[in-house]
Write a protein that holds these residues in place. Sequence first.
Motif, short mmCIF file in Angstrom:
data_model
loop_
_atom_site.label_atom_id
_atom_site.label_comp_id
_atom_site.label_asym_id
_atom_site.label_seq_id
_atom_site.Cartn_x
_atom_site.Cartn_y
_atom_site.Cartn_z
N ALA A 120 1.70 0.08 0.40
CA ALA A 120 0.69 -0.53 1.27
C ALA A 120 -0.72 -0.23 0.77
CB ALA A 120 0.87 -0.02 2.70
N PHE A 121 -0.96 0.99 0.33
CA PHE A 121 -2.29 1.36 -0.16
C PHE A 121 -2.64 0.58 -1.43
CE2 PHE A 121 -4.90 3.94 -3.03
CZ PHE A 121 -6.03 4.10 -2.25
N LEU A 122 -1.72 0.54 -2.39
CA LEU A 122 -2.01 -0.16 -3.64
C LEU A 122 -2.21 -1.65 -3.41
CD1 LEU A 122 0.43 1.59 -6.17
CD2 LEU A 122 -2.03 1.89 -5.94
N VAL A 126 -6.15 -1.82 -3.86
CA VAL A 126 -6.27 -1.83 -5.32
C VAL A 126 -5.88 -3.19 -5.89
CG1 VAL A 126 -5.55 -0.76 -7.47
CG2 VAL A 126 -5.84 0.66 -5.42
N LEU A 127 -4.65 -3.60 -5.66
CA LEU A 127 -4.12 -4.77 -6.36
C LEU A 127 -4.63 -6.09 -5.79
CD1 LEU A 127 -0.47 -3.48 -6.86
CD2 LEU A 127 -2.35 -3.49 -8.51
N MET A 128 -4.80 -6.18 -4.46
CA MET A 128 -5.37 -7.40 -3.90
C MET A 128 -6.81 -7.62 -4.37
SD MET A 128 -3.32 -9.21 -1.75
CE MET A 128 -4.23 -9.79 -0.33
N GLN A 148 3.89 -8.30 -7.32
CA GLN A 148 4.50 -8.23 -8.64
C GLN A 148 3.87 -7.13 -9.49
OE1 GLN A 148 7.23 -9.88 -9.38
NE2 GLN A 148 7.14 -10.77 -7.33
N SER A 149 2.59 -6.89 -9.31
CA SER A 149 1.93 -5.80 -10.06
C SER A 149 2.51 -4.45 -9.65
CB SER A 149 0.43 -5.83 -9.82
OG SER A 149 -0.13 -7.04 -10.27
#
Length: 504
Positions: A120-122, A126-128, A148-149
Amino acid sequence: MSQPYTPPPQRDLNVEDASPCYGSGGLKLSPAKRRRIVEKQESLGTMLRRGIVEHQLGLSVNLILLVSLSYVLFPALRTRMSAFFWLSYRSSRKPGFYDVGERDIYLMASFIVFFTALRAFLLDYVLMPVAGWAGIDKRKGRIRFAEQSYMMIYYLIYWTWGLLLFIHETPSGVHDLRSLLISLWSGWPYLYLSASMKVYYVSQLAFWIQQVVVIHIEERRKDHMQMLTHHIITIALLAGSYPYHQTRVGNAVLVCMDVVDFIFPLAKILRYLSMQAACDAAFAAFVVFWLVSRHVAYNAILWSLYAQTTSVTLHYGLYSTKDSEMLSDEAGTNMIDNLFQPILHPDAQYVSWNPRVRWMFIGLLLALQCITIGWFFMICRVVMKVLRGEGADDTRSDGEDEEDEEVDDIPAQPSEPLRAMPEPERAMRFIEVEATGEDFPHYPKRKGSGSKRKSKGISSGLNLGEHKDFLNRIGCLSEEQLAREREKRAGSMSPRPGSAGGKK
């Protein structure tokens, strides 16, 4: 005195009433969009699932804090609760190694919560944002990119970790494929695990359990049942092989499965970034590694379990839980007590390798192979698309991206026949309709009323009410009504005498 006349109640017009018009020049809505419009009330289960999805990070962090504070504030619980944070069952016979036991379940639960919080954190922080910086505009595209990342990062780390563990624990006498396969079973039961192998195995099991939760609380994909079946079989193999001391062969299976699971997300990420040539190249590598790892190496392990065990190595019988020596060739038929011996019978002096256990593992591995064969046929379809020059695309689970846009974002696009119309004629087609008295069914007059209702429009027999704008927009008005409204509009737009437009 006459009573005020109240017309009979009219049935409200909804989207389904207008559905026959979809195929006759109106706005075409996909089933997913129509379902979102019609379903105005969410079920309790849907609301609960959405709440969990939207608060995954908060729920996970609060749970971690609860366990941590319980450990700090209640000294009497520390002995048992330490299993949530550290490895249990340090071996007294082999320093630096660990045994297997029921308290490993606590560590597995901690990893489930940890992976939920980490994911959830990533994704959110980060990724969004990375997807936005990369130029992906649609929200669905950013979500898919982030998902996917995350999967690519996880599998890259765990495949590398698993491969290093497998190489490190391979006996020095292995010099060919046959001896490598035999080494998977020789020395069973593997009673002592290194700290790295124990963390690797427990965290992998936790990850797959967490994935089952993820595919149920988040939006379902088209291959939901295949994914669920795959996850359940993988969990069964890991949950059975770990307490049964078959961690070496389990490590080998995970390495075979994980190698393609970071290449495939990479190909999809490249597609989201509109790097089609790189996507096709990554997809080609994915196909090659899939074939080699999941249909060659994996089946070699399965064949070894079927053909080499009981005839070349690992014969049926009872084996010591002290030194792994074979005690007897009487294997018995009990399966559950042997599979979960460290949990159900931690003081047992032996564990059995018998036909039921062997065929249970063969059945699970075959079932997993059947699922991968089904997916391989889908991969072949994508390969054919690439060979035809259409580019690599995921036919398995991303086909719903375009259908799942929010209802508020649905544009009022004219249908194909209307796009071919000249702009003035198209504008005359979609016009405002005045709701006149003749737009309603004729009701009986009130008693004593001698007035006549003046006709201002065309009788349609349909109560348009507040739905007239919607019907006009999607093209569900009759040609007669539209003709009358065109005449009225043309009359209102003609210049009046003495106006600026009427001056010579």
